[in-house]
Design a protein around this motif. Sequence first.
Motif, PDB file in Angstrom:
ATOM      1  N   LYS A  22     -26.106   6.532 -30.285  1.00 43.23           N
ATOM      2  CA  LYS A  22     -26.895   7.393 -31.180  1.00 43.23           C
ATOM      3  C   LYS A  22     -25.976   8.203 -32.092  1.00 43.23           C
ATOM      4  O   LYS A  22     -26.267   8.399 -33.286  1.00 43.23           O
ATOM      5  CB  LYS A  22     -27.770   8.334 -30.355  1.00 43.23           C
ATOM      6  CG  LYS A  22     -28.877   7.670 -29.561  1.00 43.23           C
ATOM      7  CD  LYS A  22     -29.981   7.148 -30.472  1.00 43.23           C
ATOM      8  CE  LYS A  22     -31.179   6.673 -29.663  1.00 43.23           C
ATOM      9  NZ  LYS A  22     -32.243   6.109 -30.543  1.00 43.23           N
ATOM     10  N   GLU A  61     -35.302   6.577 -24.763  1.00 37.86           N
ATOM     11  CA  GLU A  61     -35.736   6.798 -26.149  1.00 37.86           C
ATOM     12  C   GLU A  61     -36.780   7.902 -26.230  1.00 37.86           C
ATOM     13  O   GLU A  61     -36.727   8.774 -27.110  1.00 37.86           O
ATOM     14  CB  GLU A  61     -36.302   5.502 -26.741  1.00 37.86           C
ATOM     15  CG  GLU A  61     -35.265   4.472 -27.106  1.00 37.86           C
ATOM     16  CD  GLU A  61     -34.497   4.812 -28.380  1.00 37.86           C
ATOM     17  OE1 GLU A  61     -34.853   5.794 -29.042  1.00 37.86           O
ATOM     18  OE2 GLU A  61     -33.536   4.095 -28.693  1.00 37.86           O
ATOM     19  N   TRP A 115     -35.052  11.217 -25.638  1.00 40.16           N
ATOM     20  CA  TRP A 115     -34.225  11.539 -26.807  1.00 40.16           C
ATOM     21  C   TRP A 115     -35.090  12.057 -27.959  1.00 40.16           C
ATOM     22  O   TRP A 115     -34.766  13.066 -28.601  1.00 40.16           O
ATOM     23  CB  TRP A 115     -33.446  10.299 -27.233  1.00 40.16           C
ATOM     24  CG  TRP A 115     -32.600  10.463 -28.467  1.00 40.16           C
ATOM     25  CD1 TRP A 115     -32.956  10.205 -29.753  1.00 40.16           C
ATOM     26  CD2 TRP A 115     -31.249  10.938 -28.513  1.00 40.16           C
ATOM     27  NE1 TRP A 115     -31.906  10.471 -30.607  1.00 40.16           N
ATOM     28  CE2 TRP A 115     -30.852  10.925 -29.873  1.00 40.16           C
ATOM     29  CE3 TRP A 115     -30.342  11.362 -27.548  1.00 40.16           C
ATOM     30  CZ2 TRP A 115     -29.568  11.337 -30.283  1.00 40.16           C
ATOM     31  CZ3 TRP A 115     -29.064  11.764 -27.957  1.00 40.16           C
ATOM     32  CH2 TRP A 115     -28.700  11.747 -29.310  1.00 40.16           C
ATOM     33  N   ASN A 116     -36.189  11.392 -28.192  1.00 46.63           N
ATOM     34  CA  ASN A 116     -37.059  11.740 -29.319  1.00 46.63           C
ATOM     35  C   ASN A 116     -37.831  13.033 -29.110  1.00 46.63           C
ATOM     36  O   ASN A 116     -38.425  13.561 -30.051  1.00 46.63           O
ATOM     37  CB  ASN A 116     -38.034  10.594 -29.610  1.00 46.63           C
ATOM     38  CG  ASN A 116     -37.325   9.372 -30.166  1.00 46.63           C
ATOM     39  OD1 ASN A 116     -36.302   9.484 -30.837  1.00 46.63           O
ATOM     40  ND2 ASN A 116     -37.860   8.186 -29.876  1.00 46.63           N
TER      41      ASN A 116
END
Length: 549
Positions: free
Chosen positions: A315, A280, A283-284
């Motif tokens: 996602k 996460e 990804w962010n």
Amino acid sequence: MTQAATESRRGNGAQKTATFDAVIVGAGVAGLYQLYRLREQGLNVRVIESASGVGGTWYWNRYPGARFDSEAYIYQYLFSEQLYKGWSWSEKFPGQPEIERWLNYVADRLDLRKDIQFDTTVERAHFDEATQRWTVLTNKGDAIDTQFLITCAGMLSAPLTSRFPGQETFKGQLFHTARWPREGVNLAGKRVGVVGNGATGIQVIQTIAGDAAHLKVFIRTPQYIIPMKNPKYSAADVDAYKGKFQFFTKQLPSTFTGFEYDFEHAWADLTPEQRHEVLENCWNDGSLKLWLASFGEMFFDEEVNRQISEFVREKMRVRLQDPKLCELLIPSQSDYGFGTHRVPLEQNFLETFHRPNVEIVSVRTNPIERVTASGLQTADGTVHELDVIILATGFDAGTGALTRIDIRGRGGRALKDDWSTDIRTTMGLQIHGYPNLFTTAVPLAPSAALCNMTTCLQKQVEWIDNCIKYLRSRNLKVIEPTKDAEDQWVAHHDETANATLIAKTNSWYLGSNVEGKPRRVLSYTGGVGTYHRKCDEVAASGYIGFAMQ
């Protein structure tokens, strides 16, 4: 001793001959730096560039949406703090116009243009065993005599433009993305077809969807994607990244892919919850960090790759929602796993397909058969009528730029023939059988695919510069890798590459997009830091494995 440039007439007077210490092919990122380095050690150098200006990739690829997917502050030269800090970027991932301006800034600041011959294409380069020098012939009729020939022609500079029968019959406009007109193309009110949805195709599609009256996207292989976060830079942001110059000079050459971030976590050491948190966070970040700094096991372990691939697929499902779009735009694990292809960054690419004027045409089982006068015809006989066809159909990566030149080494051996049966180099820097030929961005080095390009190209340029300096300091004239040394490097390269899932996946990374191209992972997969250490070891040993005279 440095030779003075000389000019004379030969034959019937139609052909001019010039003599140089070194000829460099290409005025992109590598070519500009190579010119600077060789000129600094006193060589008389000429760069031959087919374009009308500097920039290489960033001169030619001016299609809508073209931009960095390396952070701008690391896609830079790091040999000069003054040069680095003299340029300020407007955003994290700037577009082609700004990148081209930056490379012009470099050329002007280092006063490089006076040694570059623009609008000229190298057609032939032959090694003369009697003189132990190269003769370089151009499309302008120049015959140039040089001791060293250095190719800086780029890894993605040989576009696959003739992809379908009948392209010449099309009555509309047809463009390959790598040859986009400088004046641009007006797409307003037009029926546009884009063929290809790799990194380039994605940039084009998401950019032009709002301009075209109707956009048809011809997709064969869906892509895993990562959403780009591209903040504009304030003066404080610019000062902050410039303040990290010394950190970048130490960090970038030692990481796995030449980026500022690196793999920090071992999959087996973390709980499922901790793994998800790492994914996460990456990804962010809105960068390539998920690919290049989450879990290195994704390249080797099928189960780890499956779980990371599913993370990305979920996602994408959330954004697409439509089951039909999910089927067409999201890869399955049976297609390939995340990270084994080039991973594109995108900006609302998936949402583009929610627009009423955008249509997907799947060509996986119904391929494009030909171009007709009015559009694209698929195997089922359907003609998709179009006003503009955009080919985002890729390149003959790594090898194409050189095999399109008639390069001949010892005994008249032709590089095109050699590479048509077996793609081989020694560290991506020289090739057995081709004395005094140095190469950048060719196969069997990280710069063929798996590297922040400026990081790897700078290393290769510096190695070449230091090698030539070594030769000249000892009054040596010729250097060439031995067959044994090349065999050893190829074996090491293959052993490293074949341990990865990349070697099991069809993509341009293996030359799978070019019919008849020998299958080999083009890029060295041992990591940038390891490659750099090996280059340094060879130089420190007095270039063991290289024959000199």
